[in-house]
Design a protein around this motif. Structure first.
Motif, short mmCIF file in Angstrom:
data_model
loop_
_atom_site.label_atom_id
_atom_site.label_comp_id
_atom_site.label_asym_id
_atom_site.label_seq_id
_atom_site.Cartn_x
_atom_site.Cartn_y
_atom_site.Cartn_z
N MET B 85 0.70 24.93 67.69
CA MET B 85 1.50 26.07 67.28
C MET B 85 1.38 26.31 65.78
SD MET B 85 3.28 27.98 69.23
CE MET B 85 4.02 27.12 70.61
N ALA B 87 -1.12 25.36 63.87
CA ALA B 87 -2.48 25.82 63.56
C ALA B 87 -2.60 27.32 63.82
CB ALA B 87 -3.49 25.05 64.38
N GLY B 88 -2.00 27.78 64.92
CA GLY B 88 -2.06 29.21 65.23
C GLY B 88 -1.36 30.03 64.16
N LEU B 89 -0.17 29.57 63.75
CA LEU B 89 0.54 30.29 62.71
C LEU B 89 -0.22 30.23 61.39
CD1 LEU B 89 4.22 29.26 63.53
CD2 LEU B 89 3.07 31.42 64.04
N GLN B 91 -3.40 30.27 61.13
CA GLN B 91 -4.45 31.30 61.22
C GLN B 91 -3.90 32.66 60.78
OE1 GLN B 91 -7.69 31.39 62.08
NE2 GLN B 91 -8.01 29.27 62.72
#
Lengths: 531, 154
Positions: B85, B87-89, B91
């Motif tokens: 989660m 890592a996605g944020l 990005q």
């Protein structure tokens, strides 16, 4: 769904249709005679207006309904889509937007023709742009069909068919009457509606959990039936090596495809300068990023509020998660608030499809009239007919083709179709565009090889993939001629497109045209002599 | 500093020798070889190429980690948030940050010099196609040949 929802949603949707029609006729009154007006809206949009229009073009119903639905069903794996769709904009911002604004006129082929031999590159780039646009259109039409089936309760094939026909007919009217100026305003109105609707739902979700994101995620995980695995990758794409490779392939297509989409490229011709093009992209990255962050909240919110099983019970693909969430957030089925919110969401989703379809149709008609018709006609030696008239006819033709294919493709997954359009754009359009902008030795043969070297493998690999045959949910479930294991061809076809462009260039007998390259390079970086 | 140097170098000398003095192609080649243009191109490429490689590798690493190492991504960090989660944020955050950095770099380091060049080339080519250079074609008002960003200087 009961009658109240349908009635209100259809009323709101009709209001949007009428407003869009009014916009079209209003701007249609003004001069539409020149290609500058018809394809580029006179090039006088401000960066903010164009930024909203780009965001409106890009945030399709597949994003709004599809990604949230995927997150509601598969948790984290759905979120991977939003990340790829957003990061792709850095490619556009860094490498494409300003240079294309300075170098191009309306289409991808204009950028290439600035330094390469006009005829072959126009035919190649025009053809691939039409293929990409039609695939993208079909995805949107199929989405419209599914949406109306949901709204009218039940999956009546005839209702879906008529929706596809109606959406196609409306978009042809908008584009032929209003041209780029009206299409841009329709996108802006739609982007504002979509952002407003999404923000309202996001706030309601966060209020429901008292602003505690951790509680939201925890509840979503509990109610999904997967526990903590719901918040980590692997539920959808982690079964075996093929599905993992398929995901990597999709990720590649998403991040590289955006910069090759014809309707995105033609948006940069609607602003006066390269600086304005850059500022439009900055606007659109802000809007699109905010939008995808909100769809993540909505997706997990749907899982937490409704539960994944309830979402799956309504639609196996998850496309109904957001409307159902709206119904619940407004106070539940039968309440006034729930009815209104559901109807608003459904109407926004319809408006979205209509607007995106109009934008893509315009880009496709520019490719047909400006690139293909003009080039093929010239050899015949007859005087070309008025280009804008041809473009209007091409918009109608594109509409008919898209309606036909949309009726055939009704059972295909919408997200997959969009992914496919991105894969073809990334394989056929992006390599030739980047080579032409950045490689001084690039030749006409390289360009032609690059386009066909990406386009043909992408299309052929799909024909022999499990999407078309050999799987229960394929187009031809009864046949089996599948030779390629992946659903998305990007992993193979994107490198092939780049490789073909390189091979074509190094085997060219004639070198690059240094004078043409000098002009196009100076133009692309300074804007000197830009249209 | 660099801007000032660029300004002087921009003056495009009429090409000498075989090329005719009013040859548009000659002007573009001359500009392409000029120090001012090479500086603009260098500034653009020195920012864009490394930044593109960086974000593509970062995105690729993210996709590969999600598909090949899901157990690492599933490790909890804080509350319900796990590595995946965050890592996605991250990005999202890096995309916004790079957008801001690029816009700033272009506005401060590239736009003024590019505008000068555009102006110089426009004058030269106008001279080339129209010997009486102030007589513009009918229907094309000043807006059509205004230098880059003429209306939107911030």
């Amino acid at each position: 769904m009961n009658g109240d929802h349908q009635g209100l949603a259809l009323t709101l949707f009709s209001v949007f249709v009428v407003v869009a029609l009014a916009i079209s006729t209003w701007f249609g009154r003004e001069r539409q005679g020149t290609p500058e007006e018809f394809y580029a809206g006179g090039r006088l949009f401000s960066p903010m207006e164009n930024g909203f229009a780009i965001a409106g073009d890009y945030m399709s119903a597949a994003s709004f309904l599809g990604i949230s639905g995927l997150i509601a069903l598969y948790g984290y794996d759905g979120m991977l889509y939003s990340v790829g769709f957003l990061v792709a904009w850095l490619v556009v911002l860094f490498l494409v937007a300003e240079l294309v604004r300075n170098c191009g006129r309306f289409t991808l082929a204009d950028v290439l023709a600035a330094r390469l031999r006009e005829r072959p590159v126009r035919i190649a780039a025009g053809a691939s742009s039409v293929v990409v646009s039609v695939l993208y259109l079909v995805a949107q039409m199929v989405g419209a069909g599914s949406l109306v089936a949901l709204l009218l309760g039940g999956t009546d094939g005839r209702a879906r068919g008529w929706t596809v026909v109606a959406v196609g007919a409306l978009m042809v009217v908008y584009v032929t009457v209003g041209g780029m100026r009206a299409t841009t305003w329709i996108q802006i109105v739609k982007a504002v509606l979509l952002m407003g609707g999404t923000a309202t739902l996001t706030v309601l979700v966060l209020v429901r959990f008292h602003g505690d994101v951790s509680a939201l995620l925890g509840t979503a995980a509990d109610r999904s039936g997967h526990g903590r695995a719901f918040l980590a990758p692997g539920l959808r794409y982690g079964h075996d090596l093929t599905s993992r490779l398929d995901f990597i392939s999709l990720g590649l297509a998403l991040v590289l495809g955006t910069a090759g989409l014809p309707h995105i490229l033609s948006r940069f011709s609607t602003v006066p300068t390269a600086r304005a093009a850059r500022r439009s992209v900055v606007w659109s990255i802000g809007l699109i990023g905010g939008f995808y962050l909100m769809t993540i909240v909505l997706g997990f919110g749907a899982a937490a509020v409704l539960g994944s099983d309830a979402v799956r019970a309504s639609s196996a693909a998850g496309n109904t998660a957001v409307p159902l969430l709206a119904l619940d957030l407004g106070g539940g089925a039968g309440s006034t608030g729930g009815t209104i919110l559901f109807a608003v969401v459904a109407a926004i989703a319809f408006a979205t499809i209509l607007a995106v379809v109009a934008g893509v149709t315009l880009a496709s008609s520019a490719s047909v009239a400006h690139d293909l018709y003009g080039t093929l006609r010239r050899r015949g030696g007859r005087a070309p007919r008025d280009e804008v008239t041809v473009a209007r006819a091409a918009a109608a033709g594109t509409g008919v083709v898209a309606i036909g294919l949309g009726l055939l493709a009704q059972n295909l997954n919408v997200a997959f179709l969009v992914g496919l359009a991105f894969a073809v754009a990334a394989s056929a359009n992006l390599p030739v565009l980047l080579y032409s902008l950045f490689w001084h030795r690039f030749t006409t043969r390289g360009a032609v090889w690059s386009v066909y070297g990406g386009l043909v493998p992408a299309v052929v690999l799909v024909l022999f993939s499990p999407v078309v045959s050999g799987a229960p949910d394929a187009v031809f479930p009864g046949l089996d001629f599948r030779l390629f294991p992946l659903e998305n061809p990007g992993l193979v076809s994107v490198p092939l497109g780049f490789l073909a462009g390189w091979a074509g260039t190094v085997t060219s007998r004639q070198g690059a045209d240094a004078a043409a390259h000098a002009e196009s390079e100076v133009r692309s970086l300074t804007g000197a002599g830009a249209a | 500093m660099g801007k000032r140097e660029g300004r002087r170098a921009v003056t495009v000398q009429p090409p000498t020798g075989a090329e005719s003095p009013h040859d548009a192609a000659g002007i573009y080649r001359e500009v392409q070889r000029s120090a001012a243009f090479r500086e603009v191109r260098g500034r653009y490429r020195r920012f864009v190429f490394p930044a593109t490689v960086a974000f593509l590798l970062w995105y690729l690493a993210y996709v590969l980690a999600a598909t090949l190492a899901p157990e690492v991504m599933a490790r909890p960090v804080m509350g319900a948030l796990n590595v995946a989660m965050l890592a996605g944020l991250a990005q999202f955050a890096s995309t916004f940050l790079l957008t801001w950095a690029y816009a700033r770099h272009a506005r401060l380091r590239r736009d003024p010099a590019a505008m000068e060049l555009r102006w110089a080339v426009t004058l030269e080519t106008l001279q080339d196609t129209r010997p009486r250079r102030l007589e513009l074609p009918a229907g094309r008002g000043p807006a059509a040949w205004r230098p880059a960003g003429g209306g939107d200087v911030r």
